[in-house]
Motif scaffolding. Structure first.
Motif, mmCIF file in Angstrom:
data_model
loop_
_atom_site.group_PDB
_atom_site.id
_atom_site.type_symbol
_atom_site.label_atom_id
_atom_site.label_comp_id
_atom_site.label_asym_id
_atom_site.label_seq_id
_atom_site.Cartn_x
_atom_site.Cartn_y
_atom_site.Cartn_z
ATOM 1 N N LEU A 1 0.717 -1.179 0.084
ATOM 2 C CA LEU A 1 0.055 0.254 0.094
ATOM 3 C C LEU A 1 0.860 1.289 -0.021
ATOM 4 N N PHE A 2 1.911 1.156 0.582
ATOM 5 C CA PHE A 2 2.656 2.421 0.980
ATOM 6 C C PHE A 2 3.956 2.439 -0.002
ATOM 7 N N ASP A 3 4.116 1.530 -0.790
ATOM 8 C CA ASP A 3 5.306 1.474 -1.886
ATOM 9 C C ASP A 3 5.196 2.926 -2.833
ATOM 10 N N PRO A 4 4.158 3.259 -3.581
ATOM 11 C CA PRO A 4 4.008 4.311 -4.209
ATOM 12 C C PRO A 4 4.423 5.613 -3.456
ATOM 13 N N ILE A 5 4.120 5.567 -2.201
ATOM 14 C CA ILE A 5 4.388 6.779 -1.433
ATOM 15 C C ILE A 5 5.777 7.029 -1.285
ATOM 16 N N VAL A 6 6.419 5.715 -0.782
ATOM 17 C CA VAL A 6 7.876 5.854 -0.828
ATOM 18 C C VAL A 6 8.580 6.278 -2.036
ATOM 19 N N ARG A 7 7.981 5.718 -2.986
ATOM 20 C CA ARG A 7 8.730 5.964 -4.328
ATOM 21 C C ARG A 7 8.693 7.615 -4.650
ATOM 22 N N GLY A 8 7.392 7.910 -4.412
ATOM 23 C CA GLY A 8 7.218 9.263 -4.636
ATOM 24 C C GLY A 8 8.200 10.072 -3.783
ATOM 25 N N ILE A 9 8.251 9.840 -2.579
ATOM 26 C CA ILE A 9 9.163 10.757 -1.682
ATOM 27 C C ILE A 9 10.420 10.488 -2.068
ATOM 28 N N LEU A 10 11.015 9.490 -2.478
ATOM 29 C CA LEU A 10 12.153 9.052 -2.901
ATOM 30 C C LEU A 10 12.767 10.026 -4.191
ATOM 31 N N ARG A 11 11.557 10.117 -5.220
ATOM 32 C CA ARG A 11 11.895 10.994 -6.215
ATOM 33 C C ARG A 11 11.914 12.552 -5.714
ATOM 34 N N PHE A 12 11.137 12.939 -4.842
ATOM 35 C CA PHE A 12 10.901 14.320 -4.468
ATOM 36 C C PHE A 12 12.249 14.572 -3.709
ATOM 37 N N CYS A 13 12.633 13.524 -2.852
ATOM 38 C CA CYS A 13 13.750 13.998 -2.066
ATOM 39 C C CYS A 13 15.123 13.860 -2.625
ATOM 40 N N LYS A 14 15.020 13.054 -4.014
ATOM 41 C CA LYS A 14 16.199 13.091 -4.883
ATOM 42 C C LYS A 14 17.603 12.484 -3.895
ATOM 43 N N ALA A 15 17.202 11.498 -3.026
ATOM 44 C CA ALA A 15 18.274 10.972 -2.308
ATOM 45 C C ALA A 15 19.029 11.958 -1.306
ATOM 46 N N ASP A 16 18.382 13.096 -1.192
ATOM 47 C CA ASP A 16 19.213 14.135 -0.312
ATOM 48 C C ASP A 16 18.829 14.012 1.101
ATOM 49 N N PRO A 17 19.701 13.648 1.858
ATOM 50 C CA PRO A 17 19.388 13.510 3.282
ATOM 51 C C PRO A 17 18.649 14.914 3.841
ATOM 52 N N LEU A 18 19.114 16.099 3.310
ATOM 53 C CA LEU A 18 18.402 17.308 3.802
ATOM 54 C C LEU A 18 16.898 17.257 3.478
ATOM 55 N N ARG A 19 16.605 16.810 2.382
ATOM 56 C CA ARG A 19 15.136 16.784 1.796
ATOM 57 C C ARG A 19 14.366 15.868 2.566
ATOM 58 N N ILE A 20 14.914 14.547 2.972
ATOM 59 C CA ILE A 20 14.424 13.432 3.537
ATOM 60 C C ILE A 20 14.215 13.779 4.861
ATOM 61 N N VAL A 21 14.980 14.304 5.570
ATOM 62 C CA VAL A 21 14.601 14.838 7.215
ATOM 63 C C VAL A 21 13.336 15.939 7.080
ATOM 64 N N ILE A 22 13.511 16.946 6.416
ATOM 65 C CA ILE A 22 12.435 17.879 5.918
ATOM 66 C C ILE A 22 11.186 16.997 5.806
#
Length: 475
Positions: free
Chosen positions: A78-99
């Motif tokens: 169920l949450f796989d698309p959300i995680v992939r979407g966050i991954l694309r948005f964050c671009k594997a950037d730790p800063l964006r991931i924490v925010i």
């Protein structure tokens, strides 16, 4: 004497778990039992424990079945698309991931339930932190603090308790506090930025091959490609990665080729996926959260029904259901065990009268000259008091006394009620809050590590809310 013993019991508990001399469950049980004997009420220990267990039993049941439910939802994708979407948005950037962690926790907190917030936030963000070798205590600290600010919503609990205890309208308490709470949420985002920058400096700026913004037709397999970059100890292994960090801090590299448990939630080939039932599971989850917000049934009953239905529909075979329950049994046992252990702690504090004597002592030491500033005093006291005692104990036991002292100096009940909710960011990391054990349990973080990291930032956020309230003339 009870006052001294009460503070000594709390201090002993915190020191032992933060120094990792005892596990949280053992400390929550043995320390209060020992102090109950010191108080001279050892013969009543059984009564205190059973009373505490009876109070927290519905919470434990809710957490047990909620963990099973959300665990199944993770298993089926169920949450796989959300995680992939966050991954694309964050671009594997730790800063964006924490925010992103802070924003996700704040948004999900709108449902008013901390346990649900932490389950969804950790489910979505944990794989990303594991892939990049980021510090997991950063995730738990940011999520808990953001949820604490949002916990002041009228349907979240504390605001309603304050309004009920002081016989004022909850809307009159909450609405004027919105600017101060907004500043508190901004402080959480600033904190996330600072912590994210620290993680970025430690790990470097990472990139995810195959995740270019212009490539909208990438496959799920490409989403699973290994993340590489300066400072990341990732290695390619058949479309999966061995990330850094198997513990709470992400400081140790996993052996080459070893499967990272944090990637299971994103593995596109796992046997538990149910793509044909995706919209059923999504609708069931939305219905469950709606029913919880609308209070159609008690929350434990809702999650019990939801877990049973999710298991039956997604895994109709008996052996499959047993396997799914077994897969999440460790989390269920850890969290429910922690809740019942906390019942011993709270039962002894309440039953022996230690919490009442501690509150009376704190109120008694307030100088007479501080009478006109009781709103400020209440706000400051809300930090330690809501951390060391339950919300019920503070709002129904201590707050009326503070309000009475303030009224003699012209401080209104509304001002006292508003000031009383500023300590919630710190409260959400209290060892007496069952939801925090869901957070650290699902994130595989030691409670002592979470406490040591989070308390200072959560206290700072609470003080920011208090300062903003004073600056805006709300308090």
């Amino acid at each position: 004497m009870l006052t001294i013993l009460g503070f000594a019991m709390i201090a002993t508990f915190l020191v032992l778990i933060m120094m990792k001399k005892m596990s949280p469950i053992a400390a929550l049980v043995l320390i209060p039992a020992l102090f109950c004997v010191f108080v001279g009420k050892g013969a009543h220990l059984g009564d205190y424990v059973l009373e505490g267990v009876g109070t927290l039993a519905p919470t434990a049941a809710m957490l047990m079945f909620a963990i099973v439910y959300f665990g199944v939802m993770i298993d089926v994708g169920l949450f796989d698309p959300i995680v992939r979407g966050i991954l694309r948005f964050c671009k594997a950037d730790p800063l964006r991931i924490v925010i992103g962690t802070a924003l996700l926790a704040a948004v999900v907190s709108l449902d008013g339930d901390g346990s649900t917030t932490f389950m969804i936030t950790v489910s979505a963000m944990y794989p990303l932190y594991k892939r990049l070798g980021m510090s997991l205590v950063v995730m738990t600290g940011v999520a808990a603090t953001a949820n604490g600010v949002m916990n002041t919503l009228p349907w979240g609990g504390p605001t309603a308790r304050a309004a009920t205890a002081l016989k004022v309208d909850a809307a009159d308490v909450f609405v004027p506090m919105i600017p101060a709470l907004a500043v508190g949420l901004l402080a959480v985002l600033v904190l996330s930025y600072v912590l994210g920058m620290r993680e970025r400096r430690r790990l470097g700026i990472l990139t995810a091959p195959g995740e270019d913004e212009e490539n909208e037709k990438e496959t799920a397999a490409e989403d699973e490609q290994v993340l590489v970059g300066a400072g990341a100890a990732a290695k390619t292994a058949g479309g999966t990665a061995s990330g850094r960090g198997t513990g709470g801090t992400g400081d140790h590299a996993a052996p080459a080729g070893e499967e990272n448990d944090g990637l299971r939630g994103l593995d596109p080939d796992r046997e538990t996926l149910r793509p044909k039932l995706y919209w059923f599971n999504a609708a069931l989850t939305v219905l469950l959260l709606t029913a919880m917000i609308m209070e159609w049934l008690p929350i434990p009953v809702l999650f019990l029904l939801g877990a049973a239905l999710a298991l039956t529909v997604n895994f109709p075979r008996m052996d499959e259901q047993k396997a799914r329950i077994g897969a999440h049994a460790e989390n269920v046992l850890n969290v429910s065990g922690m809740v019942f252990a906390a019942a011993v702690f709270t039962g002894v504090l309440q039953g022996t009268g230690m919490v009442d004597h501690m509150a009376e002592w704190l109120v008694g030491v307030i100088p007479e000259s501080m009478g006109p500033h009781m709103a400020l005093v209440t706000g400051v006291l809300s930090l330690p008091l809501t951390y060391f005692m339950s919300n019920d104990g503070f709002y129904f036991g201590v707050l009326p006394v503070l309000a009475e002292a303030g009224s003699a100096h012209g401080v209104t009940n509304l001002e006292i009620a508003r000031a009383s909710i500023v300590g919630q960011p710190l409260h959400m990391s209290s060892p007496l809050v069952p939801a925090v054990y869901v957070l650290v349990g699902m994130a595989k973080v030691e409670f002592g590590d979470h406490t040591r990291f989070t308390v200072k930032w959560a206290a700072f956020t609470s003080l920011v809310v208090l300062g903003a309230g004073l600056l805006f003339g709300i308090l």
